[in-house]
Design a protein around this motif. Sequence first.
Motif, PDB file in Angstrom:
ATOM      1  N   ARG A  27      36.630  34.914  47.329  1.00  0.00           N
ATOM      2  CA  ARG A  27      37.310  34.357  46.164  1.00  0.00           C
ATOM      3  C   ARG A  27      38.501  33.572  46.656  1.00  0.00           C
ATOM      4  NH1 ARG A  27      38.926  37.347  40.767  1.00  0.00           N
ATOM      5  NH2 ARG A  27      36.724  37.051  40.505  1.00  0.00           N
ATOM      6  N   SER A  89      31.386  35.992  39.489  1.00  0.00           N
ATOM      7  CA  SER A  89      32.496  35.106  39.231  1.00  0.00           C
ATOM      8  C   SER A  89      32.576  34.129  40.367  1.00  0.00           C
ATOM      9  CB  SER A  89      33.798  35.899  39.148  1.00  0.00           C
ATOM     10  OG  SER A  89      34.026  36.564  40.344  1.00  0.00           O
ATOM     11  N   GLN A 248      37.421  30.240  38.053  1.00  0.00           N
ATOM     12  CA  GLN A 248      36.850  31.522  38.419  1.00  0.00           C
ATOM     13  C   GLN A 248      36.571  32.314  37.156  1.00  0.00           C
ATOM     14  OE1 GLN A 248      40.209  32.292  41.253  1.00  0.00           O
ATOM     15  NE2 GLN A 248      38.561  33.342  42.318  1.00  0.00           N
ATOM     16  N   TRP A 249      35.420  32.899  37.139  1.00  0.00           N
ATOM     17  CA  TRP A 249      35.036  33.649  35.950  1.00  0.00           C
ATOM     18  C   TRP A 249      34.563  35.033  36.348  1.00  0.00           C
ATOM     19  CZ3 TRP A 249      36.294  31.213  31.581  1.00  0.00           C
ATOM     20  CH2 TRP A 249      36.403  29.821  31.613  1.00  0.00           C
ATOM     21  N   ARG A 250      34.883  35.932  35.508  1.00  0.00           N
ATOM     22  CA  ARG A 250      34.427  37.292  35.713  1.00  0.00           C
ATOM     23  C   ARG A 250      33.635  37.728  34.491  1.00  0.00           C
ATOM     24  NH1 ARG A 250      38.021  42.642  37.177  1.00  0.00           N
ATOM     25  NH2 ARG A 250      36.326  44.148  37.062  1.00  0.00           N
ATOM     26  N   TYR A 252      32.308  40.030  31.869  1.00  0.00           N
ATOM     27  CA  TYR A 252      32.813  41.271  31.289  1.00  0.00           C
ATOM     28  C   TYR A 252      31.871  41.830  30.238  1.00  0.00           C
ATOM     29  CZ  TYR A 252      34.270  38.504  27.261  1.00  0.00           C
ATOM     30  OH  TYR A 252      34.287  37.684  26.164  1.00  0.00           O
ATOM     31  N   ARG A 268      35.232  35.816  31.569  1.00  0.00           N
ATOM     32  CA  ARG A 268      36.667  35.660  31.372  1.00  0.00           C
ATOM     33  C   ARG A 268      37.238  34.962  32.596  1.00  0.00           C
ATOM     34  NH1 ARG A 268      38.427  41.078  30.390  1.00  0.00           N
ATOM     35  NH2 ARG A 268      38.007  40.663  28.198  1.00  0.00           N
ATOM     36  N   CYS A 269      38.143  34.051  32.322  1.00  0.00           N
ATOM     37  CA  CYS A 269      38.762  33.316  33.416  1.00  0.00           C
ATOM     38  C   CYS A 269      39.642  34.253  34.223  1.00  0.00           C
ATOM     39  CB  CYS A 269      39.589  32.141  32.892  1.00  0.00           C
ATOM     40  SG  CYS A 269      40.429  31.205  34.191  1.00  0.00           S
ATOM     41  N   THR A 270      39.450  34.211  35.511  1.00  0.00           N
ATOM     42  CA  THR A 270      40.225  35.089  36.391  1.00  0.00           C
ATOM     43  C   THR A 270      41.079  34.305  37.364  1.00  0.00           C
ATOM     44  OG1 THR A 270      38.382  35.225  37.948  1.00  0.00           O
ATOM     45  CG2 THR A 270      38.507  36.907  36.244  1.00  0.00           C
ATOM     46  N   VAL A 273      46.121  35.942  36.077  1.00  0.00           N
ATOM     47  CA  VAL A 273      46.161  37.183  35.314  1.00  0.00           C
ATOM     48  C   VAL A 273      46.505  36.870  33.866  1.00  0.00           C
ATOM     49  CG1 VAL A 273      47.287  39.402  35.069  1.00  0.00           C
ATOM     50  CG2 VAL A 273      46.834  38.467  37.334  1.00  0.00           C
ATOM     51  N   ARG A 278      37.877  32.168  27.861  1.00  0.00           N
ATOM     52  CA  ARG A 278      36.594  32.869  28.018  1.00  0.00           C
ATOM     53  C   ARG A 278      35.463  31.901  27.730  1.00  0.00           C
ATOM     54  NH1 ARG A 278      37.974  38.728  25.263  1.00  0.00           N
ATOM     55  NH2 ARG A 278      40.028  38.910  26.186  1.00  0.00           N
ATOM     56  N   THR A 475      48.419  39.866  28.911  1.00  0.00           N
ATOM     57  CA  THR A 475      46.972  39.943  28.832  1.00  0.00           C
ATOM     58  C   THR A 475      46.589  40.391  27.450  1.00  0.00           C
ATOM     59  OG1 THR A 475      46.957  40.538  31.144  1.00  0.00           O
ATOM     60  CG2 THR A 475      44.937  40.891  29.906  1.00  0.00           C
TER      61      THR A 475
END
Length: 481
Positions: A27, A89, A248-250, A252, A268-270, A273, A278, A475
């Motif tokens: 990453r 991601s 970057q996406w995670r 969820y 979700r964009c990572t 923080v 999304r 958040t």
Amino acid sequence: MFRFPVSLGGQGDNLKQTQPSDEQHHRPIMDEVDFFRSEKRDDQNVITEETHRLHVKRENSRVDDDDDRSMGINTGLNLLTANTGSDESLVDDGLSVDMEEKRTKIEMQLVAVMRQEEDHHHLATIESKDKDTNRHEAPEMVPRQFIDLGLPSAEVSSDERITSRSPQSLLEDSSSRQRAKRVLEIEESPENESNGWGNPSKVSKHNASSSNGNGNAIDQSAAEATMRKARVSVRARSEAPMLSDGCQWRKYGQKMAKGNPCPRAYYRCTMAVGCPVRKQVQRCADDRSILITTYEGNHNHPLPPAAMYMASTTTAAASMLLSGSTMSNQDGLMNPTNLFARTMLTCSSSMATISASAPFPTITLDLTESASDVNGPTNNNPLMQFAQRSGFAELNQSGLPQMMGQALYYNQQQSKFSGLHIPSQSLNAGESVNAAMPANPNFAAALAAAITSIINGSSNHQNGSSNSSNNNVTTSSGDRQ
DNA sequence: CGTCTTTGACCTGCGC
DNA sequence: GCGCAGGTCAAAGACG
């Protein structure tokens, strides 16, 4: 005038894609995210030999883009079709760390040059841009605002926005106001200031608290709310599980949607923080080769420098799609973005359709059509495709990026994005603007992301200090986070 | 060991 | 009020 040396190396893209690198699986650090798809040699040459030139490498995941080298424009994004195989991601990868670092530096420099260029010309008309291009080169970090072209800051009140709208825009239909009013409740909640996603569940929660009978406030914010809820959807053919849009996406969550055998994935964009952005990824039920990516929310962090160009482009695109002919003369003529958008609008309006199926304003970029029939065989650059199709074919290689940069600067300085002037009747909640754009799906993904950011970026601007206080963004994207 | 994905459960809104 | 669907959470497992 900036010149944009051509480096549309499809081969280079291909080369990178084929380059095995362990770093590809790492990453990347946000600042090192590489959104440019350029060959090392080209970048270095540009910077070291022609520091006054901006070299923006186009992104392209396709391998048959040699002809694009003849083009002088570049999207500036390294948008590859993700092929992680597991919806991991991701961020644009395919480069070694060294290359990424170098390219990042280059990008920084390019952006800096461009911004400085705009500093000297932001009040000039576009016609006056055919001047010198030799500008000092001062690497500096790209401010996050470049993509945060949302609503004007607190100083730029809603009143101002409203007055800048056309008289027609002041005539709001009741339905849109109702919907917008609902969303407004979210905006007024501090915890949602940075949440562009707009959890519907919270809407009703805040209804009571904000139902203070202040009709003006509601009216003024109705359009904002509507825009903030806007989504950008991309329909593109891709066998990859997800389009790479530079972020970057995670993942969820995943859900089976009714009427579609293909599951819908939630990302979700990572990149930062608490970034509320999304997106949903789902394959079309009718044609599973079509990947539907829907973005919502605004980034609360700096996007890679390359996205500068995306911001400009998407500003124009969003302006074109959303504000349409209702743009005031002031905005349309004085704002380079709108000028760009207007020009495009006149030529591409035929591609736009409006539907009322979406619960929120949705810009749909339909990239499932072939681009060859429109742009000819020699131009696979999505940005140029868009520009050409929109009537910018006559622009020379430097004209378009310059205009885009100008538009970008304008937006940065004014915190005033033409899309923000979307009259409520121009894009009511529930309407969907569909623009069939023959372009690179990855470009479209980034385009959609940027559009969404722009549209929804208003939330950050509502707080005058939000732009400079990213760390304060909590958040709050999740319901219970 | 840390990060990320998976996936069932939970929450909420909406329509009937 | 009930059921459905969309969206999200979070524990568990996988992976590097």
